[in-house]
Design a protein around this motif. Sequence first.
Motif, PDB file in Angstrom:
ATOM      1  N   ASP A 246       0.830  -1.210   0.000  1.00 38.57           N
ATOM      2  CA  ASP A 246       0.000   0.000   0.000  1.00 38.57           C
ATOM      3  C   ASP A 246       0.863   1.257   0.000  1.00 38.57           C
ATOM      4  N   ASN A 247       2.014   1.142  -0.627  1.00 40.01           N
ATOM      5  CA  ASN A 247       2.932   2.258  -0.855  1.00 40.01           C
ATOM      6  C   ASN A 247       3.713   1.872  -2.099  1.00 40.01           C
ATOM      7  N   MET A 248       3.572   2.671  -3.164  1.00 36.23           N
ATOM      8  CA  MET A 248       4.101   2.246  -4.453  1.00 36.23           C
ATOM      9  C   MET A 248       5.603   2.051  -4.421  1.00 36.23           C
ATOM     10  N   LEU A 249       6.315   2.940  -3.765  1.00 38.20           N
ATOM     11  CA  LEU A 249       7.765   2.826  -3.723  1.00 38.20           C
ATOM     12  C   LEU A 249       8.196   1.581  -2.952  1.00 38.20           C
ATOM     13  N   SER A 250       7.584   1.328  -1.806  1.00 38.64           N
ATOM     14  CA  SER A 250       7.910   0.129  -1.028  1.00 38.64           C
ATOM     15  C   SER A 250       7.572  -1.137  -1.798  1.00 38.64           C
ATOM     16  N   THR A 251       6.446  -1.126  -2.488  1.00 42.24           N
ATOM     17  CA  THR A 251       6.050  -2.289  -3.283  1.00 42.24           C
ATOM     18  C   THR A 251       7.057  -2.566  -4.387  1.00 42.24           C
ATOM     19  N   MET A 252       7.545  -1.516  -5.036  1.00 39.25           N
ATOM     20  CA  MET A 252       8.525  -1.696  -6.104  1.00 39.25           C
ATOM     21  C   MET A 252       9.858  -2.199  -5.549  1.00 39.25           C
TER      22      MET A 252
END
Length: 423
Positions: A334-340
Amino acid sequence: MLSLNAMGHARYSGFSGEASDMKVDNSVPFGVVALMCAHAAFLTPYIVLVHGERTNLFTSLLTLATFFVVVFISRRTFSDFGGWLWSSWEPCAWLTLGGLVVLSGFLSPERTASLYRSFAFFAPAFAGYWCGRVLLGDAFWQRYGATLFTALFAVLALGQIVYGAGLAFIAVHHHAMANMLIVLAVGPLTFFIRAKTKGKRIIWLGMLSLGFWAAYLVGSRFTILLPFVLLPLFACFGCIRKRYTCVATVIFLGVAVFFFFQNPSKMLHLKNYESIFYRVEGVPTAAHIAKQHPFFGIGLRASRAPYLEDYEMHSDLTDRDTYMRVVRNNVTSDNMLSTMVVGLGLLPTLLYVAMLAVYGRRVVSSFEPAQCGGLDNRMIGLALFSCLIHFTIQDGLLYPQLSWYFHLLLGVASAKEGLHADI
């Protein structure tokens, strides 16, 4: 080379140096882009290509098909595009990014599912950016793009207000719905700032209010709180008068109070509130996994739980058992940077962030009033900035329809500097 004159027509000079005036006639590829935009806004039709697979492969494939149509049908107008394309750093960066994303999925323990999700991440981004850069970079077509965005915005907002969840395309997460309204709002926002009379401004403001109402009804807390971030920024940069800022702040404050009174479950709490502790703890969680798989991550569909057996909590917002239960139930952060960082690894993530930084500089450097009725770069910048804020609490780029629009606007903004701009 291809350049645009004041009327939005193209002046083409081939590699031989001879020049002639010709009107850009890209009605077919623009129509395909318009159909793709309509599908992305409403997800209709929606076809499940792989039974049991949650990734939206159908929309992802449509974006890639749209790209090929735009490129190959437009060749008679943009016949020098190929030569310019391969002499620029951009195709190398995009193709490298695509290769790294695919490799990340291939190395994942959940190989098939992660490859599907990797495709859904890259294809709409690649196709959206280049469709915006190649086709909508023409000011003549940007005029129709603004009208298209406005029409889709109106239908989407009114559909939510009138029919609610009764419509199939409304049955999406409220974050996705809010994000879609934000990117489509570029259309009515462009017409609003170009309006010459008070009556027209009221009309466009009314349409924008319908979109805000639709986001309210769908339960988007983000949309309700977003004005409290944007209004101070507008005031600091002199984009809006202080008295208007004060009036707008009071109005949005009243809306927010009523929203949370009507939806008490949306009220933010620090302790044991999943929406808070999951995102706060997700950042050190991503760092913990990245230390184990720094370069290519674990795949966008791999469970994070096996990599967190020795993980220690970094906050006291909840206990470890509760947090791990939520982690097991959710694949992404639920955080794009962390997911990437977790799913793709540092190499693809850093490359993508660097590309965004370059494109962001383009958008900011080309802030200017709309010409010939085109999409206004200031409004594009506003939408993109709002999306980036939203991506801190949502994995928006994993939704093919949202990624398509986000990168389409990036392409349009980049084209403001010219199709053949040297970076």
